[in-house]
Design a protein around this motif. Structure first.
Motif: not given
Ligand SMILES: NC(=O)c1ccc[n+]([C@@H]2O[C@H](COP(=O)([O-])OP(=O)(O)OC[C@H]3O[C@@H](n4cnc5c(N)ncnc54)[C@H](OP(=O)(O)O)[C@@H]3O)[C@@H](O)[C@H]2O)c1
Length: 282
Positions: A246-254, A179-182
């Motif tokens: 709040h921010l999440r880093d799914g985009i950076q991660q992928i 599950v990625y949070e974008l």
């Protein structure tokens, strides 16, 4: 159908905000794609399960963008039935476009992940393109936006980033069962977002926070159907209560690069003239 003959990726909502961008990316990579929508060559309609099997025929994977919204009544049931049909017919790779902080979206995610599919979930914040390709376009063009949204920050995410992520997880190994949070890279209130658009266009565009009941009444006066009003009011009140601030880093991660900022979205959309009252209303 042998697995060897399965080459297509079915892109549901393939003419919509994220889907058409996913189609463009996969096509550019030489991946055969089928658009899954009511206007597709092989029509797909969420309201007509008889259209699902022909759309799935020959598909190795599907990008699952539900319409109108995962928070709409019946979404988990439809997603579950579709996923089951997909798995049973040999389309095991499913990538679900989901929303953040929505109980109903989680129910849809469970329906898909419990189907035996080889799944990935993309849990996204509000799309920047709601202001340029959707229900917020008209108020922005008119020069005044009134919404039941006050000082709560939302990390608006760019549909181009979502499509880059979706294309990556559909074509690269290593994303199954994730599950990625974008989100975008910055929290903005709706007033901030409208101010960024005003700055990018060089036109004054006002913003007024209004009570939810006034918003619902204004939409009803414009002839917006009751179920759409209910959905929008729910999204602006229940979901926009700070739970997603709040921010999440799914985009950076992928993608191994930062998420696109709202100011860049606003600059490019303004340059493409999407908010120009003369051309939009012409
Ligand atoms: N918008 C957001 O900020 C946001 C944020 C997070 C998650 N989401 C989720 O993203 C999903 C898509 O929302 P969106 O706002 O981006 O919409 P969208 O993809 O822009 O919606 C339009 C697409 O849906 C298709 N469509 C319309 N009615 C259909 C039907 N009955 N059966 C099959 N396809 C149909 C349209 O094609 P045709 O007209 O040809 O059928 C078009 O391809 C929703 O499930 C929502 O929960 C949205």
């Amino acid at each position: 159908m042998t697995d060897h003959a399965r080459e297509l990726t079915l892109v549901l909502g393939g003419t919509g905000k994220t889907g058409r961008r996913v189609v463009a990316r996969l096509t550019a990579q030489g991946e055969p794609v089928r658009i899954g929508s009511r206007s597709g060559g092989v029509p797909f309609d969420w309201a007509d399960p008889g259209t699902w099997a022909p759309a799935l025929d020959g598909a190795k994977a599907a990008y699952v963008s539900y319409y109108p919204d995962l928070a709409a009544p019946g979404a988990p049931e439809a997603i579950g039935s579709f996923a089951e049909m997909a798995v049973n017919s040999g389309t095991r790779r499913l990538v679900l476009l989901s929303g953040r902080g929505e109980e109903e979206a989680v129910a849809s995610e469970r329906a898909l992940t419990g189907s035996g599919a080889d799944w990935t979930v993309l849990r996204c914040s509000w799309f920047s393109q709601n202001f340029s390709e959707s229900y917020l376009l008209e108020p922005v063009v008119s020069g005044h936006v009134a919404l039941p949204a006050g000082p709560v920050g939302e990390p608006f995410v760019d549909a181009d980033d979502i499509a880059d992520v979706a294309a990556a997880v559909l074509t690269q190994a290593g994303h199954s069962g994730q599950v990625y949070e974008l989100t975008g890279p910055r929290l903005l209130t709706f007033a901030d977002a409208v101010a960024e658009i005003a700055a990018a266009t060089g036109r004054p565009i006002g913003y007024t926070p209004v009570p939810a009941a006034d918003y619902a009444r204004a939409l009803a006066a414009e002839g917006v159907p009751a179920e759409v009003i209910e959905l929008l009011t729910y999204l602006f009140t229940t979901v926009l209560d700070g739970r997603n601030a709040h921010l999440r880093d799914g985009i950076q991660q992928i993608l191994n690069r930062p998420a696109r900022d709202f100011a860049d979205f606003a600059r490019d959309a303004a340059a493409a003239d999407v908010w120009n009252p003369l051309t939009v209303h012409a």
